[in-house]
Design a protein around this motif. Sequence first.
Motif, short mmCIF file in Angstrom:
data_model
loop_
_atom_site.label_atom_id
_atom_site.label_comp_id
_atom_site.label_asym_id
_atom_site.label_seq_id
_atom_site.Cartn_x
_atom_site.Cartn_y
_atom_site.Cartn_z
N LEU A 65 0.83 -1.19 -0.05
CA LEU A 65 0.10 0.10 -0.02
C LEU A 65 0.94 1.22 -0.10
CD1 LEU A 65 -2.55 -0.87 2.58
CD2 LEU A 65 -2.84 -1.19 0.13
N PHE A 66 0.48 2.31 -0.70
CA PHE A 66 1.18 3.40 -0.93
C PHE A 66 0.29 4.60 -0.71
CE2 PHE A 66 3.05 0.44 -3.68
CZ PHE A 66 4.44 0.34 -3.43
N ALA A 103 6.88 14.97 -5.78
CA ALA A 103 8.10 14.70 -5.04
C ALA A 103 7.89 14.91 -3.48
CB ALA A 103 9.26 15.54 -5.68
N GLY A 104 8.70 13.86 -2.66
CA GLY A 104 8.32 14.05 -1.39
C GLY A 104 8.42 12.74 -0.73
N ILE A 105 7.94 12.44 0.49
CA ILE A 105 8.08 11.04 1.14
C ILE A 105 6.64 10.30 1.03
CG2 ILE A 105 8.17 9.88 3.58
CD1 ILE A 105 10.06 12.24 4.36
N CYS A 106 6.88 9.14 0.50
CA CYS A 106 5.54 8.31 0.29
C CYS A 106 5.61 7.10 1.23
CB CYS A 106 5.46 7.59 -1.18
SG CYS A 106 4.45 6.51 -1.43
N GLU A 107 4.62 6.85 2.15
CA GLU A 107 4.67 5.65 3.18
C GLU A 107 4.18 4.68 2.45
OE1 GLU A 107 2.15 6.90 6.17
OE2 GLU A 107 3.81 8.36 7.51
N VAL A 108 4.94 3.52 2.88
CA VAL A 108 4.56 2.14 2.13
C VAL A 108 4.38 1.17 3.30
CG1 VAL A 108 5.78 0.28 0.81
CG2 VAL A 108 6.36 2.59 0.27
N ARG A 109 3.35 0.40 2.99
CA ARG A 109 2.96 -0.60 3.90
C ARG A 109 2.71 -1.93 3.33
NH1 ARG A 109 0.47 4.14 6.36
NH2 ARG A 109 0.56 4.17 8.36
N ALA A 110 3.03 -2.91 3.93
CA ALA A 110 2.80 -4.31 3.44
C ALA A 110 1.71 -5.17 3.95
CB ALA A 110 3.90 -5.23 3.89
#
Length: 376
Positions: A65-66, A103-110
Amino acid sequence: MNLNFRSLPCAALLFMALHQTTTSLCAQIPSIEVRALSQAIAQAGSQLELSIAAGEHTGELQKLLFSTPGINAEQGSTPAENPSEPAAPNGIFRVTIPPQAPAGICEVRAVGRLGVSNPRALVITQQPVVKISADHSTLLTSQDLSSQELLTDKIIVAHCQPQKRNYYRISLSAGETLRVSCYAQALDSLATPTLILLSPQSEELSRSRATGSWPAEISYQTQEAGEYYLAVHDFLFGGGVEYAYALEHKIDNGTATPSPMELDQLLRPTLEGTATSFHLDQIAAHSIASEQVLANSQTPPFTIPFQLQSDLNQTTFEFRATQSQPLWIEVSSAAYGQLTDPNLILYQLPASQDTNTAAQPTRITQQDDAPQIGDA
């Protein structure tokens, strides 16, 4: 006393069985924990293979998930030994980032059989990203920053190696200024990067160490033409997949305005909004060295915002207090992510009727915070 379980009544045995079952049900259910991604920075409009490099209970993953909309991830598979059986997912995702991704920080979840994991950072940039996996822990195996692949306007992502340094080399002309920034904490990395610039004769010219969210950065104007070396390592010489860093460099020749670094624009800490309740109306500050006279004083309690300048090593504030009055003085700087190491000294100014006579202060106490990584 010995207990004979065969003589216990059936009710007691049933109670013991129920108690054991209840205890088992109260045990904590494991959850997915992601500590590091295989790559923590990528360019918008690119494709990359992404997997969980370090974590707990990361088997049987279903998807990623992004937080940034539009990013797509398809999991690869490994063919089964039996052709009649379906291929098994291998935990490696083919990630496609759209060109319009900000551009920037993207949070990634599994997401897996045990639920949804904690987030990890994936920094999205507009500049190309080059991942270096090959060993470059010696001068002979150093990566050439002057090559077409690693020219300026590209961001390098790599990992610190345990008990080793990563080396980069770059050809510079006399009078050129090399600017380098290295970030790690914003990538959810355990690394505290240290940068060392070496001359063509392998002599150390400059050194910098990251502090919290602030990067390790070097700006150096060369005195001679030649091939220079840049070394990167973790401050405590840790390394591995959890010790990622991102490196960006620029070369200025003095003929044009220096261009900003994208990593600085995206990740550099800021203090906007932290001083909205501060007031400076009746506070007078001066440098002891400048021998300025305080025009006003303040009666506690009060809060003072101020900034140390390059030519101001000491800042002094005057306030009035009564005898036996308890005082609480606190300097908040590191809590705001600032690169300072405050040293607080409290003086008492004796009363003087002669305004032409300089009052000699008496030092009452001196307080310094405990040393930590990053202190000056």
